[in-house]
Design an enzyme around this catalytic site. Structure first.
Site, PDB file in Angstrom:
ATOM      1  N   ASP A 159      -7.395  63.400  25.728  1.00  0.00           N
ATOM      2  CA  ASP A 159      -7.364  64.005  27.287  1.00  0.00           C
ATOM      3  C   ASP A 159      -8.489  63.543  28.023  1.00  0.00           C
ATOM      4  OD1 ASP A 159      -4.916  65.400  26.104  1.00  0.00           O
ATOM      5  OD2 ASP A 159      -6.348  66.797  25.275  1.00  0.00           O
ATOM      6  N   SER A 164     -12.088  63.990  32.122  1.00  0.00           N
ATOM      7  CA  SER A 164     -11.536  65.035  31.568  1.00  0.00           C
ATOM      8  C   SER A 164     -10.402  65.199  32.191  1.00  0.00           C
ATOM      9  CB  SER A 164     -12.480  66.435  31.493  1.00  0.00           C
ATOM     10  OG  SER A 164     -11.690  67.305  30.827  1.00  0.00           O
ATOM     11  N   ARG A 165      -9.350  65.007  31.740  1.00  0.00           N
ATOM     12  CA  ARG A 165      -8.138  65.125  32.368  1.00  0.00           C
ATOM     13  C   ARG A 165      -7.348  66.399  32.413  1.00  0.00           C
ATOM     14  NH1 ARG A 165      -7.659  59.593  31.018  1.00  0.00           N
ATOM     15  NH2 ARG A 165      -7.638  59.676  28.749  1.00  0.00           N
ATOM     16  N   VAL A 166      -7.525  67.414  31.651  1.00  0.00           N
ATOM     17  CA  VAL A 166      -7.199  68.627  31.711  1.00  0.00           C
ATOM     18  C   VAL A 166      -8.257  69.960  31.809  1.00  0.00           C
ATOM     19  CG1 VAL A 166      -5.110  68.100  30.631  1.00  0.00           C
ATOM     20  CG2 VAL A 166      -7.067  69.093  29.021  1.00  0.00           C
TER      21      VAL A 166
END
Ligand code: ATP
Ligand code: MG
Length: 693
Positions: A517, A542-544
């Site tokens: 992620d 950081s995608r989430v």
């Protein structure tokens, strides 16, 4: 079977079926092949000096009325085509094919001593009852059995030998912990076991080792083996089935392959590869099989779990909504990680990858997060250093190290991360929060590549096998933030991947980047220039995690990222100009302070509240008057001041939804106090402390 022979076998078979003489011809073929093998008188058939007509005549004479029509015409045809030399190859194949059609089953009986006719009949009756078909028995003597016999039938074995019972008994006793028993009790236990054995005489599936070497065994038989099943070799070593081919199974040997030879028997265990799990694993160093290697005694496991398990389904998960603080300002501010997230740490060798993971583990102290550090293919000295550091700082209490060293066999390095994951999953499923570090997956991929090449799988890109993506995706997919209904635990994964010369477009890095992620990208350049942790904020994402970040931090981090990016551009440009307007100068000044604040020494993770205080002071411009080389001291002093003057502040910031006016004011007060009082000399920056551009 050569193509030509196969054609003749097929022809004879078809002829026999057509004439309704299959059974008769099978018996005939048996007789013929015995004659061919044993008796001199058949030699003329292969003698080139004998005319074909002569051969025909002698053949007719020898078998007179015995030959069926189909067999006679077949033999004559062979003679006419001058292919009679193939007969010794054709007959056994034909017999086998005929038996298969007629439903006969082959069985091999090995016994310690020669069997009486009566015994043979009893065995045949027993087997025929089992399979419901006629059985052909062949016999051999094997004194190793001590007494009794075993029967190998279609890869299944009926064991009734003393040797196998002794083997099983030895294994059973070795596996369970009888340390607590006295001699008396022990003998009762053994008697019980023996009694249990004499009652069960079941069919067991057994294979035979065809070849062995390089930690890989190829095994014949084992029709019902499962992929990944644990196998037991006759010398007591274990293996794991990996390549399931039509009649051969490729298995990796988990221990040493020294005691294993061709012809050894291999048994199915019916179990998948398992590791012990439980609270007792915390604070321990174990190998890839979950066995302790830290000389701290046995581990009393709560239970065993298979190392390969299905990842939680969509229904069982919830979105990432709680933050997992690393204690590193750059990460917590710019690439925040949430519980249940998978964040890749990627960079060249010696750029501080392990350091980030270890600092994150240290930062979990007192936060109710269990940690598992999986070291794959590393040096024992490195792991010893990590362990002593964790112990020193009291982090070993909640940490398990799963270690398969560079000198371990490839199979052990290959299973280590899965084993570590199962150990972690046990806690996650109990509702706890767990952090797992895989250090590193490049070495893991190399171990898997070695195994695959030895197993004869076709190599693909960079010589990795085609399923190397699945290797890591099925591992990382097991990280999750579980829904409340499923205990609400979480498993956060920090895989580490090493790059060559910063090349993140190589096979393994791109694979793992696409699975995770987000990634934290470390640059050798930054590291060597003293910017440590050497995180490149531009390439790190950081995608989430953002949604789980502390709200106050989120607010501070937004402008910080932009200002820092602008500074980097400006700084590159300002190198060439000498005359800078005051505005640009101020921007550069501020940017340098940002860069300085983002530096952090190893083993000094900071509480998120302290980070917020520092970043607040930074964005308010409070550090502008502080000399660049005093920034580190300033940060320490600020934290120190907070602990002295406003004890509640840290806790309140941590619990606050955002940075309220009151909290801001209190931080500002601390900075004021710093400036006025004790640390005032520190803040009067002399011109020579001002850094050049
Ligand atoms: P390898 O590729 O060998 O696994 P790595 O990328 O994991 O290396 P580390 O072992 O974590 O790198 O760090 C390399 C060296 O840099 C170590 O000596 C470590 O002490 C030092 N180091 C790492 N981070 C920092 C830091 N923030 N400040 C100062 N030194 C650091
Ligand atoms: Mg490392």
């Amino acid at each position: 079977m050569a193509g030509l022979v196969k054609n003749y076998v097929q022809a004879l078979f078809d002829l026999s079926v057509k004439a309704g003489e299959l059974e008769k011809n099978m018996a005939l073929a048996e007789e013929l092949s015995i004659d061919l093998l044993g008796k001199e008188r058949m030699h003329y058939l292969r003698d080139p000096d004998v005319f074909v007509e002569e051969k025909k005549k002698r053949l007719e004479q020898a078998y007179k009325d015995k030959l069926s029509d189909a067999m006679r015409s077949f033999l004559l045809q062979l003679l006419a085509e001058n292919k009679i030399v193939l007969l010794p190859d054709i007959l056994p194949e034909f017999i086998r094919a005929a038996k298969r059609r007629l439903g006969h089953v082959e069985a091999r009986v090995s016994s310690a001593k020669p069997l009486e006719d009566e015994e043979r009949e009893r065995i045949r009756a027993l087997l025929e009852e089992k399979v419901g078909k006629p059985v052909n028995l062949s016999y051999s003597i094997d004194e190793n059995l001590i007494a009794g016999f075993y029967i190998n039938m279609k890869g299944k074995v009926f064991e009734a030998s003393v040797r196998s019972k002794l083997d099983d008994l030895r294994e059973k006793i070795g596996r369970e912990d009888y340390g607590a028993y006295g001699i008396e009790e022990l003998s009762t236990v053994i008697k019980e076991q023996i009694k249990a054995y004499s009652q069960e005489s079941e069919f067991e599936e057994v294979g035979v080792v065809l070849t062995v070497g390089d930690g890989i065994a190829r095994i014949y038989g084992l029709d019902n083996v499962m992929n990944g099943e644990l196998l037991r070799f006759s010398n007591g070593e274990f293996g794991m089935a990996l390549n399931l081919e039509e009649s051969v199974v490729g298995a990796v040997i988990l221990g040493s392959d020294r005691g294993i030879e061709e012809g050894d028997l291999v048994k199915l265990t019916g179990r998948m590869m398992e590791v012990p799990v439980g609270d007792a694993m915390s604070g321990r160093i174990v190998n890839a099989l979950g066995q302790p290697i830290d000389n701290l005694g046995e581990i009393v496991a709560d239970k065993h779990l298979p190392i390969e398990r299905q990842a939680p389904t969509v229904i069982m998960r919830r979105e990432v909504n709680r933050s997992l603080e690393t204690g590193l300002k750059t990460i917590d501010a710019l690439v925040p990680i949430g519980k249940g997230q998978r964040e890749l740490i990627v960079g060249d060798r010696q750029t501080g990858k392990t350091a980030i993971a270890i600092d994150t583990i240290l930062n979990q102290k007192g936060k109710n997060v269990r940690c598992v550090y999986v070291a794959i293919g590393q040096k024992s000295s490195t792991v010893a250093r990590i362990q002593s550091r964790l112990r020193e700082q009291g982090a070993m209490d909640y940490t398990t190290i799963v270690f398969s060293s560079a000198s371990d066999s490839s199979p052990l390095q290959y299973i280590a991360p899965y084993a570590g994951c199962s150990i972690a999953e046990y806690w996650m499923e109990k509702g706890e929060d767990v952090l797992i570090v895989y250090d590193d997956l490049s070495k893991h991929a190399v171990a898997y590549r070695t195994i695959s090449l030895l197993l004869g799988r076709p190599p693909g890109r960079e010589a990795y096998p085609g399923d190397v993506f699945f290797l890591h995706s099925r591992l990382l997919e097991r990280a999750a933030n579980m829904a409340e209904r499923y205990g609400g635990g979480s498993l956060t994964a920090l895989p580490i991947v090493e790059t060559q010369e910063g090349d993140i477009s190589a096979y393994i890095p791109t694979n793992v980047i696409s699975i995770t992620d987000g990634q934290i990208f470390l640059e050798a350049n930054l590291f060597n220039n003293g910017f440590r942790p050497a995180i490149n904020p531009g390439l790190s994402v950081s995608r989430v995690g953002g949604s789980a970040q502390h709200p106050a931090m989120q607010k501070l981090a937004g402008p910080l990222r932009i200002e820092y990016a602008q500074f980097n551009e400006l700084a590159a440009f300002a190198q060439f100009g000498s005359d800078l307007n005051p505005e640009t100068q101020a921007q550069l000044n501020h940017g340098e302070r940002i860069r300085e604040v983002l530096k952090q020494p190893q083993y000094e993770p900071l509480d998120v509240s302290h980070q917020i205080m520092i970043l607040h002071a930074l964005t308010q411009g409070c550090m502008e008057s502080v000399g660049i080389n005093q920034i580190g001291t300033f940060q320490h002093a600020l934290i120190h001041m907070a602990q002295k003057r406003d004890r509640e502040l840290t806790r309140e910031i941590r619990e606050a939804g955002s940075l309220t006016d009151d909290l801001r004011r209190r931080i500002d007060l601390l900075v004021e106090a710093l400036k006025e009082e004790k640390f005032s000399p520190l803040l009067t920056s002399s011109p020579e402390e001002e850094p050049g551009l």
